[in-house]
Design an enzyme around this catalytic site. Structure first.
Site: not given
Ligand SMILES: *Cc1c(COP(=O)(O)O)cnc(C)c1O
Length: 395
Positions: A185, A213, A243
């Site tokens: 990330s 991610h 996320k």
């Protein structure tokens, strides 16, 4: 407070402050979206992990409200006792379908997945080869397992091969695992899954990819492993529901036997109350949205590519990101912090990331464009970047 504790706290806080690592946390007075409000100021938000803009999506809100009306706000117990509802099982079925695996298990967070899964499988007779830039929750999960941790140079497949050979040929360990983020990330680089699979097959490594991610972002939404078409070659795929999927929670996807084992040996599953029913149902609906259409995924990539191209054209160093994550690498820690502060004053919320989160001298401002940003918002942010970049002598 006892004096010992008071002394410890004062010293520890002073030390953090002296190193510029003491973070004052600000509260949003709006939903998390492409625009946010902090202290009455409207800001273009380039700091969230809400990649697809699902955190305030109407369909998810509706499903959550209806589920709360039927099932209440809390699950009431841990999963094994009395805390498994239809909505939890539905979510797990949906995740497995989405990830193209036999089965899946949901946890209260991605962090908890790593606490559960590593130590349910590895123990002190084993070794874990771990990428040097792995996420904190992977590091903690590995420590908890008490296996020997062998760091591998970041994304260095020669180093992985060498250490895999050494660990397996030493005869010291019963099992050896390789563990890595799917998407890193801080830089936006992607794990080299095909090489990892090849090395794992050669040395009999258990493979573990934490795709927090990558879920919703890579592989048309299904993640980094799916992106490379190797869903049946990675033993454990970890993801988060918090996320790109916009809700909260995490999951492990893999074989039926693996999931059966985690349901009896994953400690956060056994000893921590399950996801709230509303969150479980909202996360299921988020996956439905991703499986119906790649529209949000496509818009995220369009926005990411646009932002990267424009910032690069202005002369910024945006590193080697292979995903929409757009770091603007500035170098000195102080400069990165000053840059972020000036962006904020001009109307862009983008956080500075400095040592020790990233190597010394690679201080940066990290930008996370989302599917929900309009072209006007991005253009405005780019203009502010140009202004601040010139003012601080970066471009
Ligand atoms: C964010 C992140 C997590 C934690 O996920 P949460 O659902 O927020 O707890 C775990 N692993 C990686 C690689 C992450 O980036």
């Amino acid at each position: 407070m006892v004096q010992k504790l008071q002394e410890f706290l004062s010293e520890a806080i002073a030390e953090k402050k002296a190193k510029n690592l003491y973070n004052e946390i600000e509260a949003l007075s709006s939903a998390n979206g492409p625009m946010i409000e902090i202290n009455g100021q409207e800001l273009i938000n380039l700091s969230s992990n809400n990649y697809l803009g699902l955190a305030k999506e109407e369909r998810l809100k509706e499903v959550a409200k209806k589920t709360i009306d039927k099932y209440g706000v809390g699950a009431g117990a841990v999963r094994t006792i009395n805390g498994t509802m239809d909505v939890h099982n539905d979510l797990e079925k949906k995740i497995a379908e989405f990830k193209h695996t036999e089965a899946a298990i949901a946890f209260q967070s991605g962090f908890n997945c790593n606490m559960a899964a590593v130590s349910a499988i590895m123990n002190k007779e084993d070794a874990i080869l771990s990428d040097a830039l792995n996420h904190a929750s992977i590091i903690d999960g590995c420590r908890l397992s008490r296996a020997k941790i062998i760091p591998v140079k970041h994304q260095d497949m020669d180093d992985l091969r060498e250490k895999a050979k050494e660990a397996t040929e030493s005869g010291l360990y019963k099992k050896v695992m390789y563990i890595s983020d799917g998407v890193f990330s801080m830089d936006g680089d992607v794990a080299k899954i095909p090489e990892i699979v090849e090395i794992a097959e050669e040395f009999n490594l258990i493979t573990y990819i934490d795709d927090a991610h990558g879920s919703g972002v890579m592989g048309k939404g299904a993640g980094t492993v799916k992106h490379f078409g190797l869903s049946d070659k990675i033993d454990l795929q970890i993801g988060t529901l918090s996320k790109a999927l916009g809700v909260v929670g995490g999951y492990v996807a893999g074989s039926q036997e693996l999931i059966d084992w985690l349901k009896v040996a994953g400690r956060p599953f056994l000893f921590s109350t399950s996801l709230t029913p509303g969150d479980a149902a909202a996360a299921t609906e988020a996956i439905n949205i991703l499986m119906e259409s790649t529209e949000l995924h496509d818009r995220l990539w369009e926005n990411g590519n646009y932002l990267k191209a424009e910032l690069k054209a202005l002369g910024f160093n945006i590193g080697n990101s292979e995903t929409p994550i757009t770091p603007v690498i500035l170098g000195e820690e102080k400069l990165a912090q000053e840059f972020s502060k000036r962006l904020r004053e001009e109307g862009v919320y983008a956080k500075s990331i400095v040592f020790p989160t990233v190597p010394l001298g690679t201080g940066r401002v990290r930008n996370m464009p989302t599917a929900a940003h309009t072209k006007e918002m991005l253009d405005k942010a780019i203009a502010i970047y140009e202004k601040v970049g010139k003012e601080l002598g970066v471009i």
